[in-house]
Scaffold this motif. Sequence first.
Motif, PDB file in Angstrom:
ATOM      1  N   PRO A   1       0.832  -1.203   0.000  1.00 14.82           N
ATOM      2  CA  PRO A   1       0.000   0.000   0.000  1.00 14.82           C
ATOM      3  C   PRO A   1       0.867   1.254   0.000  1.00 14.82           C
ATOM      4  O   PRO A   1       1.979   1.244   0.508  1.00 14.82           O
ATOM      5  N   GLY A   2       0.356   2.314  -0.596  1.00 13.55           N
ATOM      6  CA  GLY A   2       1.050   3.594  -0.521  1.00 13.55           C
ATOM      7  C   GLY A   2       1.642   4.078  -1.818  1.00 13.55           C
ATOM      8  O   GLY A   2       1.820   5.277  -2.012  1.00 13.55           O
ATOM      9  N   VAL A   3       1.957   3.168  -2.741  1.00 15.68           N
ATOM     10  CA  VAL A   3       2.431   3.610  -4.054  1.00 15.68           C
ATOM     11  C   VAL A   3       1.234   4.050  -4.873  1.00 15.68           C
ATOM     12  O   VAL A   3       1.259   5.089  -5.529  1.00 15.68           O
ATOM     13  N   PHE A   4       0.170   3.273  -4.830  1.00 14.50           N
ATOM     14  CA  PHE A   4      -1.078   3.610  -5.510  1.00 14.50           C
ATOM     15  C   PHE A   4      -2.152   3.853  -4.461  1.00 14.50           C
ATOM     16  O   PHE A   4      -2.000   3.475  -3.299  1.00 14.50           O
ATOM     17  N   LEU A   5      -3.245   4.480  -4.852  1.00 12.36           N
ATOM     18  CA  LEU A   5      -4.278   4.854  -3.892  1.00 12.36           C
ATOM     19  C   LEU A   5      -5.018   3.672  -3.291  1.00 12.36           C
ATOM     20  O   LEU A   5      -5.430   3.723  -2.146  1.00 12.36           O
ATOM     21  N   ALA A   6      -5.210   2.612  -4.086  1.00 13.65           N
ATOM     22  CA  ALA A   6      -5.992   1.481  -3.582  1.00 13.65           C
ATOM     23  C   ALA A   6      -5.559   0.195  -4.266  1.00 13.65           C
ATOM     24  O   ALA A   6      -4.938   0.227  -5.333  1.00 13.65           O
ATOM     25  N   ALA A   7      -5.920  -0.916  -3.658  1.00 12.64           N
ATOM     26  CA  ALA A   7      -5.655  -2.216  -4.260  1.00 12.64           C
ATOM     27  C   ALA A   7      -6.290  -2.266  -5.642  1.00 12.64           C
ATOM     28  O   ALA A   7      -7.416  -1.816  -5.836  1.00 12.64           O
ATOM     29  N   GLY A   8      -5.538  -2.772  -6.601  1.00 15.37           N
ATOM     30  CA  GLY A   8      -6.022  -2.847  -7.977  1.00 15.37           C
ATOM     31  C   GLY A   8      -5.644  -1.647  -8.814  1.00 15.37           C
ATOM     32  O   GLY A   8      -5.757  -1.692 -10.037  1.00 15.37           O
ATOM     33  N   ASP A   9      -5.227  -0.547  -8.184  1.00 16.30           N
ATOM     34  CA  ASP A   9      -4.798   0.642  -8.936  1.00 16.30           C
ATOM     35  C   ASP A   9      -3.433   0.403  -9.559  1.00 16.30           C
ATOM     36  O   ASP A   9      -2.643  -0.411  -9.077  1.00 16.30           O
ATOM     37  N   GLY A  10      -3.146   1.147 -10.609  1.00 14.63           N
ATOM     38  CA  GLY A  10      -1.848   1.025 -11.247  1.00 14.63           C
ATOM     39  C   GLY A  10      -1.688   2.022 -12.371  1.00 14.63           C
ATOM     40  O   GLY A  10      -2.504   2.922 -12.544  1.00 14.63           O
ATOM     41  N   VAL A  11      -0.616   1.831 -13.123  1.00 16.46           N
ATOM     42  CA  VAL A  11      -0.323   2.674 -14.276  1.00 16.46           C
ATOM     43  C   VAL A  11       0.041   1.774 -15.451  1.00 16.46           C
ATOM     44  O   VAL A  11       0.534   0.662 -15.271  1.00 16.46           O
ATOM     45  N   SER A  12      -0.204   2.281 -16.631  1.00 14.46           N
ATOM     46  CA  SER A  12       0.155   1.587 -17.852  1.00 14.46           C
ATOM     47  C   SER A  12       1.337   2.332 -18.470  1.00 14.46           C
ATOM     48  O   SER A  12       1.211   3.504 -18.835  1.00 14.46           O
ATOM     49  N   VAL A  13       2.477   1.661 -18.568  1.00 11.45           N
ATOM     50  CA  VAL A  13       3.690   2.280 -19.103  1.00 11.45           C
ATOM     51  C   VAL A  13       3.800   1.877 -20.568  1.00 11.45           C
ATOM     52  O   VAL A  13       4.018   0.703 -20.891  1.00 11.45           O
ATOM     53  N   GLN A  14       3.627   2.852 -21.448  1.00 11.10           N
ATOM     54  CA  GLN A  14       3.656   2.597 -22.885  1.00 11.10           C
ATOM     55  C   GLN A  14       5.079   2.332 -23.364  1.00 11.10           C
ATOM     56  O   GLN A  14       6.049   2.699 -22.680  1.00 11.10           O
ATOM     57  N   PRO A  15       5.236   1.701 -24.525  1.00 12.96           N
ATOM     58  CA  PRO A  15       6.578   1.452 -25.065  1.00 12.96           C
ATOM     59  C   PRO A  15       7.409   2.744 -25.093  1.00 12.96           C
ATOM     60  O   PRO A  15       6.936   3.787 -25.563  1.00 12.96           O
ATOM     61  N   GLY A  16       8.618   2.672 -24.537  1.00 14.66           N
ATOM     62  CA  GLY A  16       9.491   3.836 -24.469  1.00 14.66           C
ATOM     63  C   GLY A  16       9.160   4.788 -23.333  1.00 14.66           C
ATOM     64  O   GLY A  16       9.845   5.773 -23.122  1.00 14.66           O
ATOM     65  N   GLY A  17       8.119   4.489 -22.573  1.00 13.60           N
ATOM     66  CA  GLY A  17       7.676   5.357 -21.495  1.00 13.60           C
ATOM     67  C   GLY A  17       8.246   4.942 -20.151  1.00 13.60           C
ATOM     68  O   GLY A  17       8.950   3.937 -20.023  1.00 13.60           O
ATOM     69  N   ALA A  18       7.918   5.739 -19.134  1.00 12.64           N
ATOM     70  CA  ALA A  18       8.446   5.486 -17.792  1.00 12.64           C
ATOM     71  C   ALA A  18       7.411   5.868 -16.742  1.00 12.64           C
ATOM     72  O   ALA A  18       6.545   6.711 -16.975  1.00 12.64           O
ATOM     73  N   PHE A  19       7.546   5.234 -15.595  1.00 11.85           N
ATOM     74  CA  PHE A  19       6.764   5.556 -14.400  1.00 11.85           C
ATOM     75  C   PHE A  19       7.749   5.732 -13.263  1.00 11.85           C
ATOM     76  O   PHE A  19       8.609   4.881 -13.035  1.00 11.85           O
ATOM     77  N   LEU A  20       7.640   6.861 -12.542  1.00 13.88           N
ATOM     78  CA  LEU A  20       8.501   7.135 -11.400  1.00 13.88           C
ATOM     79  C   LEU A  20       7.642   7.549 -10.223  1.00 13.88           C
ATOM     80  O   LEU A  20       6.801   8.444 -10.342  1.00 13.88           O
ATOM     81  N   TRP A  21       7.876   6.914  -9.080  1.00 11.81           N
ATOM     82  CA  TRP A  21       7.219   7.261  -7.823  1.00 11.81           C
ATOM     83  C   TRP A  21       8.314   7.417  -6.781  1.00 11.81           C
ATOM     84  O   TRP A  21       9.193   6.554  -6.665  1.00 11.81           O
ATOM     85  N   VAL A  22       8.277   8.529  -6.034  1.00 15.14           N
ATOM     86  CA  VAL A  22       9.297   8.782  -5.015  1.00 15.14           C
ATOM     87  C   VAL A  22       8.615   9.286  -3.747  1.00 15.14           C
ATOM     88  O   VAL A  22       7.761  10.166  -3.809  1.00 15.14           O
ATOM     89  N   ALA A  23       9.020   8.732  -2.603  1.00 19.79           N
ATOM     90  CA  ALA A  23       8.518   9.159  -1.295  1.00 19.79           C
ATOM     91  C   ALA A  23       9.696   9.195  -0.328  1.00 19.79           C
ATOM     92  O   ALA A  23      10.017   8.185   0.294  1.00 19.79           O
ATOM     93  N   PRO A  24      10.358  10.341  -0.180  1.00 16.85           N
ATOM     94  CA  PRO A  24      11.551  10.400   0.660  1.00 16.85           C
ATOM     95  C   PRO A  24      11.277  10.482   2.158  1.00 16.85           C
ATOM     96  O   PRO A  24      12.212  10.507   2.953  1.00 16.85           O
ATOM     97  N   SER A  25      10.008  10.471   2.561  1.00 17.37           N
ATOM     98  CA  SER A  25       9.688  10.548   3.990  1.00 17.37           C
ATOM     99  C   SER A  25      10.216   9.315   4.715  1.00 17.37           C
ATOM    100  O   SER A  25      10.537   8.298   4.102  1.00 17.37           O
ATOM    101  N   ALA A  26      10.257   9.383   6.019  1.00 15.91           N
ATOM    102  CA  ALA A  26      10.695   8.223   6.805  1.00 15.91           C
ATOM    103  C   ALA A  26       9.768   7.036   6.576  1.00 15.91           C
ATOM    104  O   ALA A  26      10.210   5.898   6.533  1.00 15.91           O
ATOM    105  N   ALA A  27       8.478   7.296   6.395  1.00 18.15           N
ATOM    106  CA  ALA A  27       7.505   6.218   6.223  1.00 18.15           C
ATOM    107  C   ALA A  27       7.606   5.556   4.855  1.00 18.15           C
ATOM    108  O   ALA A  27       7.492   4.337   4.748  1.00 18.15           O
TER     109      ALA A  27
END
Length: 169
Positions: free
Chosen positions: A109-135
């Motif tokens: 939990p925490g990368v996406f809002l809810a179970a089943g959520d996600g992203v579709s990364v198209q050819p040549g594309g990228a997905f970046l998620w960053v959370a520098p907090s302690a949690a």
Amino acid sequence: MALTRTRVEVKLTATQTKPDDLSVPQDAIEYLKALSFTDGAGAGAANLVFHDKRTLAASATENLDLAGVLSDKFGTALTFARIKAVLVVAAAANTNNVQVTQPAANGVPGVFLAAGDGVSVQPGGAFLWVAPSAAGAVVTAGTGDLLTATNSAAGTSVTYDVLILGAAT
């Protein structure tokens, strides 16, 4: 083993022009956001990194288990307690998309809002998620330790690079 010189950067440069009768006005932007991480487990810190180039057969799915299943490049099993960054880059030669999701069962939990959520990364594309907090995003072995990668369609395989930065405690 220490994790040193760890930095996540996002840079976008663009110039927009609008030709006019006697001049060519332009708007140039260069945006850079850099986040540095020290070795450790608190805010702005990480001490584990997983990276790999992976291939999924047509319509295939794989779970990336962050609690003791993945190994680093030295052969050490990685048990993430928290993840601080996820980067997925789909190969430009892919025909299908790479879908990155929080599975309904045992997803981190925490990368996406809810179970089943996600992203579709198209050819040549990228997905970046960053959370520098302690949690960051808390990983719980057996009940909240999976990220799922899926080839979006039949017919061809997909290749993607994955990098996961996190902390052991």
